[in-house]
Design an enzyme around this catalytic site. Structure first.
Site, PDB file in Angstrom:
ATOM      1  CB  THR A  46      -4.247   6.061  67.891  1.00  0.00           C
ATOM      2  OG1 THR A  46      -3.285   5.637  68.848  1.00  0.00           O
ATOM      3  CG2 THR A  46      -5.607   6.134  68.546  1.00  0.00           C
ATOM      4  CE1 TYR A 109     -10.327   1.976  82.165  1.00  0.00           C
ATOM      5  CE2 TYR A 109      -9.188   0.062  83.028  1.00  0.00           C
ATOM      6  CZ  TYR A 109     -10.285   0.884  83.012  1.00  0.00           C
ATOM      7  OH  TYR A 109     -11.335   0.626  83.848  1.00  0.00           O
ATOM      8  CE1 TYR A 135       1.540   9.524  70.242  1.00  0.00           C
ATOM      9  CE2 TYR A 135       0.607   7.445  69.502  1.00  0.00           C
ATOM     10  CZ  TYR A 135       0.515   8.811  69.621  1.00  0.00           C
ATOM     11  OH  TYR A 135      -0.583   9.487  69.141  1.00  0.00           O
ATOM     12  NE  ARG A 140      -5.875   9.335  70.130  1.00  0.00           N
ATOM     13  CZ  ARG A 140      -7.075   9.086  69.620  1.00  0.00           C
ATOM     14  NH1 ARG A 140      -7.859   8.181  70.180  1.00  0.00           N
ATOM     15  NH2 ARG A 140      -7.508   9.732  68.553  1.00  0.00           N
ATOM     16  CE  LYS A 164       2.464  10.577  66.990  1.00  0.00           C
ATOM     17  NZ  LYS A 164       1.412   9.686  66.425  1.00  0.00           N
ATOM     18  CB  ILE A 206       4.321  10.811  63.627  1.00  0.00           C
ATOM     19  CG1 ILE A 206       5.734  10.198  63.518  1.00  0.00           C
ATOM     20  CG2 ILE A 206       3.267   9.766  63.220  1.00  0.00           C
ATOM     21  CD1 ILE A 206       5.960   8.991  64.413  1.00  0.00           C
TER      22      ILE A 206
END
Length: 292
Positions: A46, A109, A135, A140, A164, A206
């Protein structure tokens, strides 16, 4: 997957003033983070502004990154979407031969149920020619992947080798660490929390901040993994204000502001991302003037 312990860096995508990809700057950033001591590179996360990159640009970035890294460190490629079929199709066509693993963000979303998340990742893992890193970034995606779902995937799907974790929930993180398979990696996705998370048993970070602070961040994680907590704490607290500034308004706007101050890249974005405010930019410049 010992090669993925330590510090990975989620690379930014530098743009020229006309918003085309700045390949010279990307090469400069790759060399900067490798010389700063990061253990591996994550391309097309991202932080790389992937939602605004075309399919052709993503392929070009993958090929360019492999060529410029030239096997100096492992490379992880981000392949994620809210459409499971699209992720599977991209995994079948992406040039992943030189990749160490694939990082795949949870579907955003659509806010699937925990069973939906499990089935999505099961399909992704079956299609991927490389090991898969989960992840979880609910800030987000709009949906948290629980510790129970993560552990179910870790125990039941062989091609899933790491998580992650960027939920910011320390209890959830510790639940995963406590009950994970022995060979499953748990990787922090939060620069500001990484030192205590690694001290609690995570396998590394990360990082966004390592695009600029490659030496400081990788040194902090290296010291924590070695149980040299005094050195780790010193590095963590020397960077704490930088982390706060970097994520105050937007990622990657914050990290690009730092990098622009150092002359690594132009401070250019594709909408809807815009540069940080003038006030924040001046505070970043003031911080860097005093940072040693």
């Amino acid at each position: 997957m010992e090669q993925l312990r330590g510090t990975g860096v989620a690379l930014v995508t530098p743009f020229k003033k006309d918003e085309s990809i700045d390949w010279n700057a990307l090469e400069k950033v790759i060399d900067h983070v490798i010389s700063g001591g990061v253990d591996y590179i994550v391309s097309l996360g991202t932080t790389g502004e992937t939602p605004t990159l075309s399919a052709e640009e993503k392929l070009d970035i993958i090929k360019f990154t492999f060529g410029k890294v030239s096997k100096r460190v492992p490379v992880v490629i981000g392949v994620g979407d809210y459409n499971t079929r699209d992720v599977v199709k991209r995994l079948e066509t992406c040039p992943l031969d030189e990749a160490a693993a694939v990082l795949s963000v949870a579907p955003y979303y659509s806010k699937p149920s925990q069973e939906g998340l499990f089935q999505h990742y099961k399909a992704v893992a079956a299609a991927s020619p490389k090991p898969v890193i989960l992840y979880n970034v609910p800030g987000r995606t709009g949906r948290n992947m629980t510790a129970q779902t993560t552990l179910r995937l870790a125990h039941e799907v062989p091609n899933i080798i790491a998580m992650k974790e960027a939920s910011g929930d320390m209890v959830q993180c510790m639940q995963i660490i406590k009950d994970k398979p022995e060979d499953f990696l748990v990787i922090s996705g939060d620069d500001a929390l990484a030192m205590p998370q690694v001290a609690a048993g995570m396998d590394g970070l990360i990082s966004v901040a390592a695009n600029y602070f490659a030496e400081g961040v990788s040194g902090m994680i290296r010291a924590t993994l070695a149980n040299d907590l005094p050195a780790a704490r010193q590095l963590h607290y020397s960077l704490q204000d930088a982390f706060d500034l970097m994520f105050e308004e937007n990622n990657p706007a914050g990290v690009k502001a730092f990098m622009q101050e150092a002359g690594l890249i132009e401070n250019v974005f594709r909408l809807p991302v815009v540069p940080v405010s003038a006030g924040l930019q001046s505070r970043i410049a003031a911080f860097l003037k005093n940072y040693a």
